[in-house]
Design an enzyme around this catalytic site. Structure first.
Site, PDB file in Angstrom:
ATOM      1  N   ASP A  23     -10.648   9.477  -0.217  1.00 31.67           N
ATOM      2  CA  ASP A  23     -11.078  10.865  -0.319  1.00 31.67           C
ATOM      3  C   ASP A  23     -12.597  10.901  -0.438  1.00 31.67           C
ATOM      4  OD1 ASP A  23     -11.674  10.112  -2.919  1.00 31.67           O
ATOM      5  OD2 ASP A  23     -10.720  11.866  -3.844  1.00 31.67           O
ATOM      6  N   LYS A  50      -4.266  10.016   4.809  1.00 35.86           N
ATOM      7  CA  LYS A  50      -4.624  10.021   3.393  1.00 35.86           C
ATOM      8  C   LYS A  50      -3.463  10.528   2.543  1.00 35.86           C
ATOM      9  CE  LYS A  50      -7.210  13.224   1.482  1.00 35.86           C
ATOM     10  NZ  LYS A  50      -8.366  14.061   1.105  1.00 35.86           N
TER      11      LYS A  50
END
Length: 242
Positions: A169, A150
Site C-alpha cells: 500500500d 493488493k
C-alpha cells in the site's frame, strides 16, 4: 537510442502513480538482504502486536472491509462495517441487496457508489462461482469486482494464513523506498523486489509492520526520524532530517 524500461506485470494489480526517487543509489543484493533482515527484526521487536486494523470476523467480512478501505482510513471503515454486516452478513444476503441501501450504508467511506456496486457485484460473483465462499487463490480473487492483487494478498495472508505475496500500500511503498530496499516506482515491481529479500512466512506480517511504522513514525510529510528505530540504517534519514 533511448531505452524505455519495461515494468513487470503481475496478475490483478495496477501500477500507481510514479513515486519520487529515493535518496541514494540501490544497494547490492547482499546489502539489501542484510538491510531487510535488520528491518524485519527491529520492526518485529517494536511492534509485536502488529495486525490488520480492519475489524472482521471472517474472510467475507475482511473482503468487504478491504474493498471499502480504498482511499479511506481503516478507522472510518470500522465505523461503517458493523451496520453493513448486520444488514448483510453473508455473500448470499449481500448479493440480493438493493444497491441504494448499500450506497447509504457505505456513503461516508468515499466513492460510495462505486464501492457499493463493487460490494454487490463481488457478492453475486461469489454466489455464482464459489458457492458463496471466498476463494483461496489470487487467480480466483482478482476477477472479483473491486478486487486487485493488493486486496487478494490481504485476504490470503490475513484470513487464510497464505503467504502468496506482499501487500504494497502507500505506507509500504513509501517506507521501502526510503530505506533503500528498492527504487521501483510502482506496487507491482516493488512487491517482486521485496519477495526475495524476506522469508515467505513473514510476508503478511511484514506489511503490517511497515504500515504500523508508517502510521506511527515514518509519516509521508513529517517523518519522525529522531524517534525511528531504523534511522541508522535508513538510506533517506539524513535527507529527511535536513
Amino acid at each position: 537510442m533511448t531505452r524505455t524500461r519495461k515494468t513487470a506485470k503481475t496478475v490483478g494489480q495496477k501500477p500507481s502513480q510514479r513515486a519520487a526517487p529515493v535518496a541514494r543509489s540501490p544497494r547490492t543484493k547482499s546489502e539489501k538482504q542484510a538491510l531487510a533482515s535488520v528491518v524485519l527484526e527491529r520492526l518485529q521487536a517494536e511492534y509485536p502486536d502488529a495486525h490488520c486494523e480492519l475489524d472482521h470476523r471472517n474472510a467475507f467480512e475482511l473482503l468487504c472491509a478491504t474493498i471499502l478501505s480504498a482511499q479511506c482510513t481503516d478507522a472510518r471503515v470500522n465505523m461503517v462495517t458493523p451496520a453493513l454486516f448486520a444488514a448483510y452478513p453473508t455473500a448470499e444476503a449481500l448479493s440480493r441487496a438493493p444497491l441504494e441501501h448499500v450506497e447509504e450504508l457505505v456513503r461516508t467511506t468515499g466513492f460510495f457508489r462505486a464501492k457499493a456496486k463493487s460490494l454487490v457485484g463481488m457478492a453475486q460473483r461469489l454466489v455464482a462461482l464459489h458457492g458463496g465462499k471466498v476463494p483461496r487463490t489470487i487467480a480466483e480473487l482478482v476477477p472479483l469486482p473491486g478486487v486487485g492483487r493488493k486486496t487478494a494478498n490481504v485476504i490470503l495472508g490475513n484470513a487464510f494464513d497464505i503467504n502468496e505475496g506482499i501487500v504494497v500500500d502507500t505506507h509500504v511503498q513509501r517506507l521501502v523506498r526510503r530505506f533503500g530496499l528498492t527504487r521501483e516506482p510502482d506496487p507491482i515491481a516493488i512487491e517482486r523486489a521485496l519477495m526475495p529479500l524476506f522469508p515467505r512466512e513473514a510476508w503478511a506480517q511484514l506489511s503490517h509492520l511497515l504500515i504500523w511504522h508508517g502510521r506511527r513514525v515514518c509519516g509521508a510529510r513529517k517523518p519522525a526520524c529522531g524517534a525511528c528505530i531504523l534511522a541508522d540504517v535508513c538510506a533517506s534519514a539524513d535527507l529527511l532530517t535536513d
